[in-house]
Design an enzyme around this catalytic site. Structure first.
Site, PDB file in Angstrom:
ATOM      1  N   ASP A 161       0.123  -1.711  -1.862  1.00  0.00           N
ATOM      2  CA  ASP A 161      -1.194  -2.294  -1.647  1.00  0.00           C
ATOM      3  C   ASP A 161      -1.342  -3.353  -2.733  1.00  0.00           C
ATOM      4  OD1 ASP A 161      -3.955  -2.594  -0.861  1.00  0.00           O
ATOM      5  OD2 ASP A 161      -4.497  -1.312  -2.549  1.00  0.00           O
TER       6      ASP A 161
ATOM      7  N   ASP B 115      -5.030  -4.931  -4.172  1.00  0.00           N
ATOM      8  CA  ASP B 115      -6.224  -4.762  -5.004  1.00  0.00           C
ATOM      9  C   ASP B 115      -6.336  -3.333  -5.522  1.00  0.00           C
ATOM     10  OD1 ASP B 115      -7.843  -7.362  -4.874  1.00  0.00           O
ATOM     11  OD2 ASP B 115      -7.339  -7.023  -2.775  1.00  0.00           O
TER      12      ASP B 115
END
Length: 222
Positions: free
Chosen positions: A8, A10
């Site tokens: 991922d 953020d």
């Protein structure tokens, strides 16, 4: 056999979750309003539609606000905060070890491509990623599995041949819906959430070598 590692962005590569929350809190404070963390966490790692941050503020102040103006102010402040952020602990080591082990490296982010690739380039790690899929390139963001299914296809691996690293409950749910072994690595904002649906949970990437993590994953996916 594990052939790919999918990140991922953020809250996992950079601690942007704290900066985005801080910048919204500052705006709420300017309006003598409050944004509790337990309200905000609903949308972390997923689509903005999961929580109406403007509507919640308008409810407290009792009037409609100039949303475009607030959005510009928030983005400016958020960018200022993020520009100062380093890679989170262990990220560089995981990327380096993945390359050494011959793994493909992917990314699935609900954020826009310009946001993700801009920061990866600034951090000098963009070239390490073999395939990236972002929120503005799919119909449904996390917790839908669409992003992760697209990355699997782009990397040309099956869901049993990959490991996902996620910091949010929405992200973990998306990965598990895609049938991928998922490791939750919460940040300071998401650590209060339940990650019972993750296959594993780590404090940070610095707390376990990637090779050891792969051994755990391969035993569980047999």
């Amino acid at each position: 056999m594990i052939k790919a590692l999918i990140f991922d962005f953020d809250g996992l590569i950079l601690d942007t979750e704290q900066s985005v929350f801080q910048s919204w809190q500052e705006i709420y404070n300017e309006h003598q309003a409050q944004l509790p963390l337990d309200e905000w966490v609903v949308c972390i790692g997923g689509a903005s539609e999961l929580f109406d941050v403007y509507g919640y503020l308008e409810q407290q102040v009792g009037q409609l606000l100039k949303r475009d103006e607030i959005a510009r102010k928030h983005r400016k402040r958020h960018i200022e905060l993020v520009a100062q952020l380093p890679l989170l602990p262990g990220v560089a080591d995981y990327i380096s070890e993945a390359k050494r082990l011959g793994l493909k490296i992917g990314m699935a982010s609900s954020s826009s491509r310009s946001w993700v690739t801009g920061h990866l380039e600034r951090l000098s790690i963009l070239h390490h990623f073999d395939f990236i899929k972002c929120g503005d390139e799919v119909r449904q963001k996390k917790p839908s599995p669409e992003l992760y299914l697209a990355v699997l296809a782009g990397l040309e691996v099956s869901n049993k041949e990959a490991i996902v690293l996620e910091d949010s409950a929405n992200g973990v749910l998306a990965a598990r819906r895609a049938g991928i072994f998922c490791v939750a690595i919460p940040n300071i904002i998401t650590q209060q959430l339940s990650f019972d649906h993750a296959n594993m949970r780590l404090v940070s990437m610095a707390h376990m070598p990637l090779s050891t993590l792969i051994q755990h994953a391969e035993r569980q996916t047999l």
